[in-house]
Scaffold this motif. Structure first.
Motif, mmCIF file in Angstrom:
data_model
loop_
_atom_site.group_PDB
_atom_site.id
_atom_site.type_symbol
_atom_site.label_atom_id
_atom_site.label_comp_id
_atom_site.label_asym_id
_atom_site.label_seq_id
_atom_site.Cartn_x
_atom_site.Cartn_y
_atom_site.Cartn_z
ATOM 1 N N GLN A 99 -7.138 -18.128 1.063
ATOM 2 C CA GLN A 99 -6.689 -16.752 1.353
ATOM 3 C C GLN A 99 -5.596 -16.493 0.375
ATOM 4 N N ALA A 100 -4.364 -17.371 0.440
ATOM 5 C CA ALA A 100 -3.211 -17.227 -0.330
ATOM 6 C C ALA A 100 -3.707 -16.989 -1.831
ATOM 7 N N ALA A 101 -4.685 -17.798 -2.190
ATOM 8 C CA ALA A 101 -5.098 -17.634 -3.727
ATOM 9 C C ALA A 101 -5.517 -16.138 -3.978
ATOM 10 N N GLY A 102 -6.220 -15.840 -2.936
ATOM 11 C CA GLY A 102 -6.930 -14.531 -3.253
ATOM 12 C C GLY A 102 -6.259 -13.395 -2.789
ATOM 13 N N ALA A 103 -4.952 -13.431 -2.397
ATOM 14 C CA ALA A 103 -4.239 -12.323 -1.878
ATOM 15 C C ALA A 103 -3.888 -11.117 -2.682
ATOM 16 N N THR A 104 -3.790 -10.029 -2.374
ATOM 17 C CA THR A 104 -3.698 -8.742 -3.378
ATOM 18 C C THR A 104 -2.306 -8.051 -2.785
ATOM 19 N N GLY A 105 -1.536 -7.296 -3.689
ATOM 20 C CA GLY A 105 -0.441 -6.923 -3.557
ATOM 21 C C GLY A 105 -0.626 -5.741 -2.520
ATOM 22 N N VAL A 106 0.626 -4.996 -2.161
ATOM 23 C CA VAL A 106 0.693 -3.876 -1.118
ATOM 24 C C VAL A 106 1.495 -2.872 -1.799
ATOM 25 N N TYR A 107 1.374 -1.680 -0.909
ATOM 26 C CA TYR A 107 2.243 -0.434 -1.599
ATOM 27 C C TYR A 107 3.332 -0.270 -0.566
ATOM 28 N N TRP A 108 4.409 -0.016 -1.241
ATOM 29 C CA TRP A 108 5.809 -0.030 -0.518
ATOM 30 C C TRP A 108 6.684 1.295 -1.012
ATOM 31 N N SER A 109 7.399 1.827 0.024
ATOM 32 C CA SER A 109 8.372 2.835 -0.424
ATOM 33 C C SER A 109 9.425 2.593 0.744
ATOM 34 N N LYS A 110 10.509 3.026 0.166
ATOM 35 C CA LYS A 110 11.801 3.132 0.940
ATOM 36 C C LYS A 110 12.588 4.146 0.652
ATOM 37 N N VAL A 111 13.019 4.688 1.664
ATOM 38 C CA VAL A 111 14.127 6.127 1.574
ATOM 39 C C VAL A 111 15.053 6.310 2.507
ATOM 40 N N ASP A 112 16.199 6.655 1.999
ATOM 41 C CA ASP A 112 17.330 6.915 3.017
ATOM 42 C C ASP A 112 17.486 8.406 3.641
ATOM 43 N N SER A 151 17.298 10.438 0.456
ATOM 44 C CA SER A 151 17.796 9.906 -1.108
ATOM 45 C C SER A 151 16.909 8.697 -1.280
ATOM 46 N N PRO A 152 16.064 8.555 -2.422
ATOM 47 C CA PRO A 152 15.785 9.925 -3.023
ATOM 48 C C PRO A 152 15.207 11.034 -2.580
ATOM 49 N N GLY A 153 15.251 12.544 -3.060
ATOM 50 C CA GLY A 153 14.625 13.575 -2.588
ATOM 51 C C GLY A 153 13.297 13.211 -2.441
ATOM 52 N N THR A 154 12.675 12.681 -3.325
ATOM 53 C CA THR A 154 11.235 12.582 -3.225
ATOM 54 C C THR A 154 10.855 11.203 -3.391
ATOM 55 N N PRO A 155 10.462 10.453 -2.275
ATOM 56 C CA PRO A 155 10.334 9.010 -1.995
ATOM 57 C C PRO A 155 9.286 8.484 -2.924
ATOM 58 N N GLU A 156 9.318 7.489 -3.487
ATOM 59 C CA GLU A 156 8.324 6.989 -4.655
ATOM 60 C C GLU A 156 7.784 5.954 -4.024
ATOM 61 N N VAL A 157 6.186 5.866 -3.953
ATOM 62 C CA VAL A 157 5.490 4.746 -3.439
ATOM 63 C C VAL A 157 4.930 3.981 -4.818
ATOM 64 N N SER A 158 5.485 2.737 -4.617
ATOM 65 C CA SER A 158 5.290 1.717 -5.601
ATOM 66 C C SER A 158 4.353 0.595 -5.168
#
Length: 226
Positions: A24-37, A162-169
């Motif tokens: 399961q660990a070997a086949g794990a995929t990434g995630v989408y993340w965003s952070k804003v103040d 902040s930032p005014g438009t949060p980015e999802v990466s």
């Protein structure tokens, strides 16, 4: 090592139990993340109309109160501060709302009137949806509490992003490292378990031998006395 070889079946059992986790660990995929103040600003005009005043510490305390209220909606009344991004903690679907701390590991220090929101999910749309909902709750709560205190609108503590438009990466996972770490852990557990079983087995066998020879020894002592 001889004990491990004698209990080879224990090694195989531990490996069999851990193989699914490694795969399961070997086949794990990434995630989408965003952070804003969500930044809180003291009233710029007639501060006399706001019992919180145009004071930075008062604004920080007000932001902390809003953070506790928002977290309280999900049954978590403790302020959460973190130095690691949420996706780095292993969470794949969730969010965190906290007052950012500039302190060290052992002592928190709050010098910014802001609430940080982090969201992780497996799709970009889920991150955007959850983030928007949390930010809306924070901004709504900030206004409603001031209305309840009788603050005139022109003296409100205001908020902005902040930032005014949060980015999802997209944050890729590191399956090779995770699988390697689990493989090393599996080997260690297998060796330790085999060694433990071997020691216990030898101990039990030794006790049985002692108990089996005990009556014979007692009989020999009786004959000598007679």
């Amino acid at each position: 090592m001889r004990g491990v070889l004698r209990r080879w079946y224990v090694v195989l059992a531990v490996i069999a139990l851990m193989v699914p986790a490694v795969l399961q660990a070997a086949g794990a995929t990434g995630v989408y993340w965003s952070k804003v103040d969500v930044v809180f600003y003291p009233p710029s005009g007639a501060a006399a109309g706001n019992p919180l005043r145009a004071d930075s510490q008062a604004t920080i305390h007000y932001a902390a109160m809003v953070e506790r209220l928002v977290n309280g909606e999900r049954g978590n009344t403790e302020s959460g501060t973190t130095s690691a991004d949420l996706y780095g903690t292993g969470i794949r679907n969730g969010y965190s709302v906290y007052i950012p701390s500039s302190g060290g590991q052992w002592q928190s220090s709050f010098d910014r009137s802001a609430i940080t929101v982090e969201v992780v999910a497996e799709t970009r749309d889920d991150v955007s949806r959850v983030l928007t909902g949390i930010v809306d709750r924070i901004e709504t709560t900030a206004v409603e509490r001031q209305e309840a205190m009788g603050v005139i609108p022109r003296s409100y503590i205001t908020t902005s992003l902040s930032p005014g438009t949060p980015e999802v990466s997209y944050q890729p996972s590191k399956p090779v490292y995770a699988a390697s770490a689990l493989a090393v852990l599996t080997a260690g557990l297998a060796i330790a378990a085999a060694g433990l079983v071997d020691r216990l087995t030898l101990h039990v066998a030794g006790r049985r031998d002692q108990l089996r020879h005990a009556p014979t020894a007692a009989g020999d002592r009786t004959k000598v006395r007679s």
